[in-house]
Write an enzyme that holds these catalytic residues in place. Structure first.
Site, PDB file in Angstrom:
ATOM      1  N   GLU A  90      10.518  -1.530   6.472  1.00  0.00           N
ATOM      2  CA  GLU A  90       9.651  -1.428   7.641  1.00  0.00           C
ATOM      3  C   GLU A  90       8.789  -2.676   7.808  1.00  0.00           C
ATOM      4  O   GLU A  90       8.475  -3.362   6.843  1.00  0.00           O
ATOM      5  CB  GLU A  90       8.726  -0.214   7.479  1.00  0.00           C
ATOM      6  N   CYS A 116       2.768  -7.294   9.697  1.00  0.00           N
ATOM      7  CA  CYS A 116       2.761  -6.880   8.293  1.00  0.00           C
ATOM      8  C   CYS A 116       4.223  -6.781   7.845  1.00  0.00           C
ATOM      9  O   CYS A 116       5.000  -6.016   8.412  1.00  0.00           O
ATOM     10  CB  CYS A 116       2.061  -5.528   8.197  1.00  0.00           C
ATOM     11  N   CYS A 123       9.524  -0.593  -4.585  1.00  0.00           N
ATOM     12  CA  CYS A 123       8.618  -1.407  -5.401  1.00  0.00           C
ATOM     13  C   CYS A 123       8.694  -0.950  -6.848  1.00  0.00           C
ATOM     14  O   CYS A 123       8.846   0.227  -7.128  1.00  0.00           O
ATOM     15  CB  CYS A 123       7.185  -1.252  -4.885  1.00  0.00           C
ATOM     16  N   CYS A 127       2.412   2.236  -8.292  1.00  0.00           N
ATOM     17  CA  CYS A 127       1.014   2.669  -8.198  1.00  0.00           C
ATOM     18  C   CYS A 127       0.946   4.159  -7.848  1.00  0.00           C
ATOM     19  O   CYS A 127       1.716   4.646  -7.015  1.00  0.00           O
ATOM     20  CB  CYS A 127       0.277   1.853  -7.132  1.00  0.00           C
ATOM     21  N   CYS A 130       0.429   5.243  -4.069  1.00  0.00           N
ATOM     22  CA  CYS A 130       1.196   4.551  -3.026  1.00  0.00           C
ATOM     23  C   CYS A 130       2.504   5.267  -2.707  1.00  0.00           C
ATOM     24  O   CYS A 130       3.284   5.579  -3.601  1.00  0.00           O
ATOM     25  CB  CYS A 130       1.480   3.114  -3.473  1.00  0.00           C
ATOM     26  N   GLY A 173       6.725  -3.207  -1.077  1.00  0.00           N
ATOM     27  CA  GLY A 173       7.057  -4.132  -2.157  1.00  0.00           C
ATOM     28  C   GLY A 173       5.895  -4.958  -2.669  1.00  0.00           C
ATOM     29  O   GLY A 173       4.843  -5.049  -2.032  1.00  0.00           O
ATOM     30  N   GLU A 174       6.104  -5.544  -3.838  1.00  0.00           N
ATOM     31  CA  GLU A 174       5.105  -6.432  -4.444  1.00  0.00           C
ATOM     32  C   GLU A 174       5.603  -7.871  -4.240  1.00  0.00           C
ATOM     33  O   GLU A 174       6.572  -8.297  -4.880  1.00  0.00           O
ATOM     34  CB  GLU A 174       4.966  -6.086  -5.936  1.00  0.00           C
ATOM     35  N   SER A 205      -0.621 -10.318  -0.335  1.00  0.00           N
ATOM     36  CA  SER A 205      -1.381  -9.276  -1.021  1.00  0.00           C
ATOM     37  C   SER A 205      -0.655  -8.889  -2.301  1.00  0.00           C
ATOM     38  O   SER A 205       0.541  -8.613  -2.286  1.00  0.00           O
ATOM     39  CB  SER A 205      -1.509  -8.057  -0.105  1.00  0.00           C
ATOM     40  N   SER A 228      -5.289  -6.610  -4.682  1.00  0.00           N
ATOM     41  CA  SER A 228      -5.508  -5.160  -4.622  1.00  0.00           C
ATOM     42  C   SER A 228      -6.200  -4.756  -5.921  1.00  0.00           C
ATOM     43  O   SER A 228      -5.551  -4.486  -6.920  1.00  0.00           O
ATOM     44  CB  SER A 228      -4.168  -4.432  -4.482  1.00  0.00           C
ATOM     45  N   LEU A 229      -7.516  -4.742  -5.888  1.00  0.00           N
ATOM     46  CA  LEU A 229      -8.276  -4.510  -7.118  1.00  0.00           C
ATOM     47  C   LEU A 229      -8.428  -3.007  -7.387  1.00  0.00           C
ATOM     48  O   LEU A 229      -8.035  -2.502  -8.434  1.00  0.00           O
ATOM     49  CB  LEU A 229      -9.643  -5.192  -6.998  1.00  0.00           C
ATOM     50  N   HIS A 230      -9.042  -2.318  -6.464  1.00  0.00           N
ATOM     51  CA  HIS A 230      -9.141  -0.854  -6.441  1.00  0.00           C
ATOM     52  C   HIS A 230      -9.981  -0.211  -7.535  1.00  0.00           C
ATOM     53  O   HIS A 230     -10.359   0.951  -7.404  1.00  0.00           O
ATOM     54  CB  HIS A 230      -7.756  -0.190  -6.450  1.00  0.00           C
ATOM     55  N   ASN A 304      -5.307   6.718   2.325  1.00  0.00           N
ATOM     56  CA  ASN A 304      -4.570   7.480   3.344  1.00  0.00           C
ATOM     57  C   ASN A 304      -3.747   8.554   2.645  1.00  0.00           C
ATOM     58  O   ASN A 304      -2.772   8.241   1.986  1.00  0.00           O
ATOM     59  CB  ASN A 304      -3.578   6.572   4.083  1.00  0.00           C
ATOM     60  N   CYS A 347      -1.606   1.113   5.820  1.00  0.00           N
ATOM     61  CA  CYS A 347      -1.270   0.620   4.486  1.00  0.00           C
ATOM     62  C   CYS A 347      -0.866   1.729   3.544  1.00  0.00           C
ATOM     63  O   CYS A 347      -1.464   2.784   3.526  1.00  0.00           O
ATOM     64  CB  CYS A 347      -2.486  -0.055   3.877  1.00  0.00           C
TER      65      CYS A 347
END
Ligand code: SAH
Ligand code: SF4
Length: 358
Positions: A90, A116, A123, A127, A130, A173-174, A205, A228-230, A304, A347
């Site tokens: 996508e 995007c 991936c 995570c 995700c 993906g990363e 990212s 992407s710390l989080h 989300n 996201c």
């Protein structure tokens, strides 16, 4: 990709000069690819038939087709592409600024768009929050498949080649897990005879593969990075992003400090806010401490939710309190608005579709 033919979008202009003779045809073909967004060889009107036939033996033009398009009420458009091997990815077309006109109807500000893009089918990072991770990893995208997402979206939205566009590598993906193809795509995007999207309009990212952050830095492509710390402690971060075990918070911070950034710019830290996990003021306090000697800006993201997750979206009040704490302590901080939420284009909501979903 086995026996599948490569796409012309897989190659830099320099590489095409090696592959295609006579050389003056390369500029023309480049124009067809990146100014006219040609879908196939037939579209390339001023290229001799014999050359087109020769090229068509070895290459294709467009490595993907749009199989689904969802339009959000806010103007966001989510595209589902089918690749040559039947896999799907996508990409999202985001309207960042509306067009403004004066009383006489003249355009005073053009609408601004960001694309995007995805870098992998699935991936590997896995995570826990995700949706992309749920489907596991299928394969890396080729450079041409990364480039083609932008070409197809620009074509579909009639976005002229000389109009500016921003790219964020925040789809599936990363990106740093597919660094060679990513770097090549970044280079192809930058070509002034092509799409002419400079490094400063591209943001990679990453979930924080610190050694690869260094590698990307050494390539000196002029791109921005977003981390992407989080989480501010390794225990919670490892729960959210398992590979934090190997690439912990301090290794990421050190890599960021080594990364070449434009002195006028800041490194973006994305902080996904999950209710009762990391939305408290103590976390905000630690975040301020952690980023104290970095030119940083923080982008808070509402988690989300999706079907089957146990994590919850934080309240608006907690989100605002978190943001205010950061701002009052000298950190630049914005809250990301979830564009396209009605069509799951936001996201972390991108996921490979199975045939059943189509
Ligand atoms: N793999 C890269 C880029 C793609 S993800 C990375 O992780 O940075 C893009 C962003 O969406 C990341 O910041 C990611 O953490 C975030 N994201 C993932 N799942 C999400 C969810 N359910 N809600 C909100 N954001 C999410
Ligand atoms: Fe991969 Fe990014 Fe999703 Fe983590 S958040 S699983 S790194 S796409």
């Amino acid at each position: 990709m086995g026996k599948l033919k490569p796409s012309l979008l897989d190659f830099t202009q320099k590489e095409l000069l090696e592959l295609i003779k006579p050389n003056f045809r390369v500029k023309q073909i480049y124009g067809w690819l990146y100014h006219q967004y040609a879908k196939n060889f037939e579209d390339m009107k001023n290229i001799p038939k014999a050359l087109k036939e020769e090229l068509a033996q070895k290459y294709i033009v467009n490595p993907m087709k749009i199989v689904k398009k969802e339009i959000s009420t806010d103007g966001t458009i989510k595209y589902l592409f089918e690749l040559q091997d039947g896999k799907t990815v996508e990409a999202v077309w985001l309207k960042m600024k509306e067009e403004l006109t004066d009383e006489a109807g003249n355009v005073t500000q053009e609408a601004k768009y960001t694309i995007c893009v995805s870098t992998q089918v699935g991936c590997k990072v896995g995570c826990s929050f995700c949706l992309t991770a749920k489907g596991g990893f299928t394969r890396d995208l080729t450079a041409g498949e990364i480039v083609a997402q932008v070409v197809n979206l620009k074509r579909d939205n009639d976005h002229k080649h000389n109009r500016k566009i921003n790219i964020v590598y925040m789809g599936m993906g990363e990106p740093l897990d597919n660094l060679d193809n990513l770097a090549k795509a970044i280079e192809i995007f930058q070509d002034e005879d092509g799409l002419c999207i400079s490094g400063k309009r591209q943001t990679v990212s990453t979930s924080g593969l610190s050694s690869k952050i260094d590698k990307l830095g050494k390539m000196d492509l002029g791109v921005h990075i977003a981390i992407s710390l989080h989480a501010v402690d390794d225990e919670l971060r490892t729960e959210l992003i398992p590979m934090n075990k190997a690439h912990n918070i301090s290794s990421i911070i050190e890599a960021v400090k080594r990364f070449p950034i434009d002195t006028r710019k800041r490194v973006m830290f994305e902080y996904l806010v999950i209710k009762n996990k990391n939305d408290d003021i103590a976390s905000a306090k630690n975040l301020v401490k952690l980023l104290s000697d970095i030119k940083a800006k923080v982008n808070l993201i509402y988690f989300n939710p999706y079907f089957g997750t146990t994590y919850e979206r934080p309240s608006r009040a907690d989100m605002v309190a978190f943001q205010e704490y950061l701002i009052n302590h000298g950190l630049l901080c914005t809250i990301r608005d979830s564009k396209g939420i009605d069509i799951s284009a936001a996201c972390g909501q991108l996921k490979e579709k199975t045939e059943r979903d189509l």
